[in-house]
Design a protein around this motif. Structure first.
Motif, PDB file in Angstrom:
ATOM      1  N   ALA A  21     -63.764 -46.764  -5.617  1.00 40.97           N
ATOM      2  CA  ALA A  21     -62.441 -46.318  -6.066  1.00 40.97           C
ATOM      3  C   ALA A  21     -62.024 -45.060  -5.314  1.00 40.97           C
ATOM      4  O   ALA A  21     -60.871 -44.896  -4.929  1.00 40.97           O
ATOM      5  CB  ALA A  21     -62.450 -46.077  -7.569  1.00 40.97           C
ATOM      6  N   THR A  25     -58.813 -44.469  -2.914  1.00 36.88           N
ATOM      7  CA  THR A  25     -57.845 -43.421  -3.203  1.00 36.88           C
ATOM      8  C   THR A  25     -57.650 -42.487  -2.013  1.00 36.88           C
ATOM      9  O   THR A  25     -56.527 -42.125  -1.664  1.00 36.88           O
ATOM     10  CB  THR A  25     -58.328 -42.581  -4.412  1.00 36.88           C
ATOM     11  OG1 THR A  25     -58.513 -43.451  -5.514  1.00 36.88           O
ATOM     12  CG2 THR A  25     -57.303 -41.525  -4.769  1.00 36.88           C
ATOM     13  N   THR A  39     -53.122 -47.757  -3.479  1.00 37.11           N
ATOM     14  CA  THR A  39     -53.921 -48.455  -4.476  1.00 37.11           C
ATOM     15  C   THR A  39     -55.154 -47.641  -4.834  1.00 37.11           C
ATOM     16  O   THR A  39     -55.860 -47.153  -3.959  1.00 37.11           O
ATOM     17  CB  THR A  39     -54.360 -49.831  -3.941  1.00 37.11           C
ATOM     18  OG1 THR A  39     -53.200 -50.614  -3.736  1.00 37.11           O
ATOM     19  CG2 THR A  39     -55.285 -50.540  -4.914  1.00 37.11           C
ATOM     20  N   THR A  40     -55.410 -47.472  -6.118  1.00 35.93           N
ATOM     21  CA  THR A  40     -56.585 -46.723  -6.562  1.00 35.93           C
ATOM     22  C   THR A  40     -57.498 -47.559  -7.437  1.00 35.93           C
ATOM     23  O   THR A  40     -58.524 -47.081  -7.873  1.00 35.93           O
ATOM     24  CB  THR A  40     -56.161 -45.470  -7.356  1.00 35.93           C
ATOM     25  OG1 THR A  40     -55.391 -45.887  -8.489  1.00 35.93           O
ATOM     26  CG2 THR A  40     -55.349 -44.544  -6.477  1.00 35.93           C
ATOM     27  N   LYS A  41     -57.141 -48.812  -7.681  1.00 37.74           N
ATOM     28  CA  LYS A  41     -57.929 -49.646  -8.576  1.00 37.74           C
ATOM     29  C   LYS A  41     -58.405 -50.883  -7.857  1.00 37.74           C
ATOM     30  O   LYS A  41     -57.623 -51.574  -7.193  1.00 37.74           O
ATOM     31  CB  LYS A  41     -57.080 -50.052  -9.794  1.00 37.74           C
ATOM     32  CG  LYS A  41     -57.840 -50.866 -10.826  1.00 37.74           C
ATOM     33  CD  LYS A  41     -56.950 -51.186 -12.014  1.00 37.74           C
ATOM     34  CE  LYS A  41     -57.708 -51.986 -13.066  1.00 37.74           C
ATOM     35  NZ  LYS A  41     -56.837 -52.321 -14.223  1.00 37.74           N
ATOM     36  N   ASP A 331     -53.542 -57.599 -11.717  1.00 41.72           N
ATOM     37  CA  ASP A 331     -54.721 -56.878 -11.235  1.00 41.72           C
ATOM     38  C   ASP A 331     -55.749 -57.806 -10.602  1.00 41.72           C
ATOM     39  O   ASP A 331     -56.885 -57.389 -10.363  1.00 41.72           O
ATOM     40  CB  ASP A 331     -55.399 -56.130 -12.401  1.00 41.72           C
ATOM     41  CG  ASP A 331     -54.484 -55.105 -13.043  1.00 41.72           C
ATOM     42  OD1 ASP A 331     -53.691 -54.480 -12.311  1.00 41.72           O
ATOM     43  OD2 ASP A 331     -54.544 -54.951 -14.276  1.00 41.72           O
TER      44      ASP A 331
END
Length: 518
Positions: A21, A25, A39-41, A331
């Motif tokens: 993650a 990030t 996108t961080t997920k 997701d």
């Protein structure tokens, strides 16, 4: 029942997730270009691999007489590929390549395996599952395995290992080989499901064992006739390849198989909804024996084979509905494809040939399962990830062998090239951010072929030695060259008029084979 990982394993997984993650990030542009900027997920990843479904078998690929609303919906909201390939025109090799990132023709013994074969994948090497597990994913395998189990002497009444769990899956619920091969039981993690210890299972692919009737000796007991082979032990009114005795309480019911697998797949999603998960859902449809649930019988206009396709579509819909219900659709990256090209009569007299009614399983392509032509390896291939993949069509040349390197990069844990010799990072093409994919891709049946752009070279000097398939298409012909831009059905061999292309592609194929990596 899903086994809980040890505390140490959970800590390692959480650490891997945190690192991945963080990588997403802090360095999205350097790692992914513009594909995942911001996108961080980590996305959930679901790979749905159907069985023997051809390029022309689905509505979204021009199939007629069959209804596939769920897969069509997936294609409408995602990216439909027109030049995506399985590694091989048969099941075990193509699955091996998808899972390991290595062309199966490099692996000794990577042919269509019997139901008692040893595990083909080396647990010490990276797999698609172990790579994503390293990134913090919960990993699940549901459906047809067919890549071997154990070390060559399986005790079906005890722990069955190594298997999917040893190559990176936290949970597995599998058909050991194929629906037409013994043993006709499900294996959950390391144990046969529902086995009565007083009725032990014995399996043989050499001689008849036990007292169960066989299709060879008692055809009058069959609910589905035979066209070729498949005359071993009768299970659920259908005779199989190979012989088994015992395990009567554990034997599956064919018409409930796809519902059973869909239930296990959706349960895995529900159990891991709060963490990134990878689900490999390898459906049983539409492999023989085709015995769909009564809900799907006579629902299509092209016979029992197409009825099974509509059952497959239902199973895909179950996964999609579960993701919607849990608010996970946005997701989740979904890939839908097939393991190899189509076949109509594959050993059972099920009426599939007689009732096609104009349906063309391979579409405009020549050949199908077992053949080196495009119908054998050019697959329906769809990617969907709302908000990240813009709906449309892609002509990029990609292969299922590329999923390991691509998803490893996506998750921030790229594998070393020496560990996945033929898998290339095509994440930009898979997400529709790049219009081109591979420069070359190798295809296999009993011989090898190589694709570059519009050109395809079939090289009869490059035998693979598979146990299935036919050399009749290439017998006595040194090279076959096809210009797919003008001859999509591979009807005209133009090797004599383009010797320079033959030399280039033949040299490249020999190089790829000799150097041990692409």
């Amino acid at each position: 029942m899903t086994r809980r990982p040890s505390l140490c394993t959970r800590r390692e997984a959480l650490k891997g997730l945190a690192l991945s993650a963080s990588a997403l990030t802090l360095a999205p542009k350097s790692m992914f270009g513009e594909a995942l900027a911001g996108t961080t997920k980590l996305p959930n990843i679901v790979v749905i691999l159907s069985d023997d479904v051809g390029y022309g078998d689905l509505g979204c690929y021009g199939g007629t007489g069959v209804h596939t609303p769920n897969i069509d919906k997936l294609a409408k909201g995602g990216l439909r590929f027109t030049d995506a390939h399985s590694d091989a025109a048969t099941c075990t090799p193509s699955r091996y390549a998808l899972m390991t990132g290595e062309y199966a023709w490099r692996k000794p013994g990577a042919h269509i395996l019997p139901g008692d074969a040893a595990l083909l994948i080396d647990p010490a090497k990276p797999s698609l599952a172990s790579t994503l597990k390293r990134a913090g994913y919960a990993t699940g395998c549901v459906g047809k395995w067919h890549m071997g189990l154990g070390n060559g002497n399986i005790d079906w009444n005890g722990d069955i290992r190594p298997g999917p769990n040893e190559v990176g899956f936290d949970y597995s619920f599998i058909i050991p080989a194929t629906p037409d091969r013994v043993p006709c039981v499900y294996v959950e993690n390391h144990r046969v499901v529902g086995l009565d210890p007083k009725d032990p299972i014995v399996v043989s692919y050499k001689e008849n064992i036990g007292t169960d009737p066989t299709g060879h000796d008692h055809p009058e007991l069959l609910k589905m006739g035979l066209s070729d082979g498949h005359d071993g032990t009768i299970v659920d009114g259908i005779s199989r390849i190979g012989f088994m005795s015992g395990g009567h309480s554990a034997r599956w019911v064919d018409e409930m198989m796809e519902k059973t697998l869909a239930r296990k797949a959706t349960s895995f999603i529900e159990e891991h909804k709060s963490q990134p998960f990878f689900l490999y859902f390898a459906t049983s449809d539409i492999h023989v024996p085709r015995d769909p649930n009564n809900q799907f019988v006579n629902t299509s206009a092209c016979g029992i084979r197409c009825d099974a396709i509509e059952q497959l579509d239902w199973a895909v819909g179950q996964v999609m509905e579960t993701l919607d219900k849990l608010n996970l659709t946005d997701d989740t990256l979904i890939v839908f494809s097939s393991d190899n090209g189509p076949i109509v009569d594959d050993g059972y007299a099920d009426g599939s040939v007689e009732h096609l009614n104009g349906h063309k399983p391979a579409g405009a392509f020549r050949g199908g399962k077992y053949t080196i032509f495009e119908g054998g390896t050019r697959m329906p291939f769809i990617t969907s990830w709302p908000g990240h993949i813009q709906p449309g069509t892609s002509d990029a040349l990609v292969g299922q062998v590329d999923l390991l390197a691509s998803f490893g990069t996506l998750a921030g844990v790229p594998a070393a090239e020496r560990e996945v010799p033929d898998s290339t990072n095509q994440i930009q093409a898979l997400l529709g951010k790049a219009k081109t994919g591979r420069e070359y891709i190798v295809e296999e049946s009993t011989v090898l072929a190589i694709r570059k752009g519009q050109w395809k070279l079939v090289d009869a000097n490059q035998p693979v030695g598979r146990g299935h398939g036919s050399r009749t298409d290439t017998e006595g012909v040194e090279y076959q060259l096809y210009d797919l831009a003008h001859d999509i059905s591979e009807a005209n061999n133009v090797a004599q008029t383009h010797p320079e292309i033959v030399r280039e592609l033949a040299a490249k194929l020999k190089e790829i084979r000799a150097q041990g990596h692409s």
